[in-house]
Write a protein that holds these residues in place. Structure first.
Motif, PDB file in Angstrom:
ATOM      1  N   ASN A   1       0.981  -1.514   0.461  1.00 22.96           N
ATOM      2  CA  ASN A   1      -0.057  -0.102  -0.394  1.00 22.96           C
ATOM      3  C   ASN A   1       0.712   1.081   0.231  1.00 22.96           C
ATOM      4  N   VAL A   2       2.126   1.699   0.949  1.00 19.94           N
ATOM      5  CA  VAL A   2       3.039   2.144   0.790  1.00 19.94           C
ATOM      6  C   VAL A   2       3.388   2.427  -0.528  1.00 19.94           C
ATOM      7  N   ILE A   3       3.510   1.304  -0.854  1.00 20.60           N
ATOM      8  CA  ILE A   3       5.001   1.905  -2.719  1.00 20.60           C
ATOM      9  C   ILE A   3       3.206   1.981  -4.074  1.00 20.60           C
ATOM     10  N   GLU A   4       2.698   1.557  -3.730  1.00 23.93           N
ATOM     11  CA  GLU A   4       1.484   1.725  -4.449  1.00 23.93           C
ATOM     12  C   GLU A   4       1.324   3.609  -4.004  1.00 23.93           C
ATOM     13  N   HIS A   5       0.704   3.415  -3.421  1.00 21.52           N
ATOM     14  CA  HIS A   5       0.405   5.012  -2.440  1.00 21.52           C
ATOM     15  C   HIS A   5       0.996   6.310  -2.171  1.00 21.52           C
ATOM     16  N   ALA A   6       1.924   6.449  -1.591  1.00 24.64           N
ATOM     17  CA  ALA A   6       2.287   6.959  -0.489  1.00 24.64           C
ATOM     18  C   ALA A   6       2.944   8.134  -1.629  1.00 24.64           C
ATOM     19  N   GLN A   7       2.827   9.496  -1.402  1.00 27.25           N
ATOM     20  CA  GLN A   7       3.268  10.278  -2.417  1.00 27.25           C
ATOM     21  C   GLN A   7       3.848  11.872  -1.721  1.00 27.25           C
ATOM     22  N   PRO A   8       5.099  11.661  -2.743  1.00 27.48           N
ATOM     23  CA  PRO A   8       6.307  12.310  -2.079  1.00 27.48           C
ATOM     24  C   PRO A   8       5.841  13.589  -1.694  1.00 27.48           C
TER      25      PRO A   8
ATOM     26  N   ASP B   1       7.081 -11.091  20.480  1.00 32.33           N
ATOM     27  CA  ASP B   1       8.220 -11.709  21.824  1.00 32.33           C
ATOM     28  C   ASP B   1       6.738 -13.309  22.164  1.00 32.33           C
ATOM     29  N   GLU B   2       6.831 -13.121  23.499  1.00 29.95           N
ATOM     30  CA  GLU B   2       5.900 -14.296  23.336  1.00 29.95           C
ATOM     31  C   GLU B   2       4.596 -14.753  22.573  1.00 29.95           C
ATOM     32  N   ARG B   3       4.500 -13.624  22.338  1.00 34.61           N
ATOM     33  CA  ARG B   3       2.777 -13.646  22.427  1.00 34.61           C
ATOM     34  C   ARG B   3       2.638 -12.774  21.149  1.00 34.61           C
ATOM     35  N   THR B   4       2.770 -12.370  20.587  1.00 31.29           N
ATOM     36  CA  THR B   4       2.634 -11.172  19.896  1.00 31.29           C
ATOM     37  C   THR B   4       3.879 -11.003  18.885  1.00 31.29           C
ATOM     38  N   LEU B   5       3.514 -11.126  17.252  1.00 31.46           N
ATOM     39  CA  LEU B   5       4.498 -10.664  16.375  1.00 31.46           C
ATOM     40  C   LEU B   5       3.650  -8.894  16.054  1.00 31.46           C
ATOM     41  N   ARG B   6       4.880  -8.597  15.743  1.00 34.34           N
ATOM     42  CA  ARG B   6       4.722  -7.219  15.253  1.00 34.34           C
ATOM     43  C   ARG B   6       5.744  -6.232  14.595  1.00 34.34           C
ATOM     44  N   GLY B   7       4.642  -5.839  13.275  1.00 34.35           N
ATOM     45  CA  GLY B   7       5.706  -4.760  12.063  1.00 34.35           C
ATOM     46  C   GLY B   7       5.150  -3.391  12.830  1.00 34.35           C
ATOM     47  N   VAL B   8       6.573  -2.924  12.070  1.00 34.85           N
ATOM     48  CA  VAL B   8       5.746  -1.463  12.692  1.00 34.85           C
ATOM     49  C   VAL B   8       6.514  -0.790  10.950  1.00 34.85           C
ATOM     50  N   VAL B   9       5.223   0.096   9.931  1.00 32.49           N
ATOM     51  CA  VAL B   9       6.126   0.993   9.416  1.00 32.49           C
ATOM     52  C   VAL B   9       6.350   1.535   9.036  1.00 32.49           C
ATOM     53  N   THR B  10       6.963   2.742   8.808  1.00 32.16           N
ATOM     54  CA  THR B  10       7.349   4.120   8.513  1.00 32.16           C
ATOM     55  C   THR B  10       7.621   4.847   7.756  1.00 32.16           C
ATOM     56  N   ASP B  11       7.055   5.635   6.672  1.00 32.80           N
ATOM     57  CA  ASP B  11       7.405   6.394   5.482  1.00 32.80           C
ATOM     58  C   ASP B  11       7.255   7.536   5.983  1.00 32.80           C
ATOM     59  N   ASP B  12       7.634   8.763   4.890  1.00 32.59           N
ATOM     60  CA  ASP B  12       8.143   9.609   5.206  1.00 32.59           C
ATOM     61  C   ASP B  12       7.499  10.596   4.032  1.00 32.59           C
ATOM     62  N   GLY B  13       6.398  10.016   3.152  1.00 37.46           N
ATOM     63  CA  GLY B  13       5.382  10.196   2.239  1.00 37.46           C
ATOM     64  C   GLY B  13       4.200  11.662   3.250  1.00 37.46           C
TER      65      GLY B  13
END
Length: 121
Positions: free
Chosen positions: A35-42, A58-70
């Motif tokens: 979604n970031v690749i397709e829609h992020a605007q500079p 961690d033991e019970r959770t998967l976590r992903g953080v996607v950050t962009d400067d658009g």
């Protein structure tokens, strides 16, 4: 790329995750990145958009953080719905929301931050 990053995280921890948890998490993160690749605007007219992806567990959770400067992403996650079967676009964020335990978007210090978490079964 993203699959390699997630696989590297899995390799660094005990192999006690269900395949379903792995697939849910990886698919949700891939949808956010796509979604970031397709829609992020500079922000600048002739600039680009830089993105950073961090995954952790961690033991019970998967976590992903996607950050962009658009530019700010005009999205309200609480109103997302899946597009129709014939539609080509419009499923990415709705799929990420459906696959994850929690999906959060915020604009912080001029950056978009998407946080996806999947509770392990």
């Amino acid at each position: 790329m993203i699959q390699d990053l997630v696989a590297e995280m899995y390799d660094s921890v005990p192999d006690d995750l269900h395949a379903t948890d792995r697939i849910r998490f990886e698919s949700a993160v891939v949808e956010i990145v796509g979604n970031v690749i397709e829609h992020a605007q500079p922000v600048q007219l002739h600039g680009g958009v830089r993105m950073r992806v961090v995954v952790s567990r961690d033991e019970r959770t998967l976590r992903g953080v996607v950050t962009d400067d658009g530019q700010s992403a005009p999205v309200e996650l609480s109103t997302l719905t899946m597009s129709g079967l014939e539609d080509v676009d419009g499923r990415g964020l709705a799929m990420a929301l459906a696959l994850s335990s929690d999906l959060h978007y915020e604009r912080v210090a001029g950056r978009n931050r998407w946080i996806v978490t999947c509770d392990c079964t």
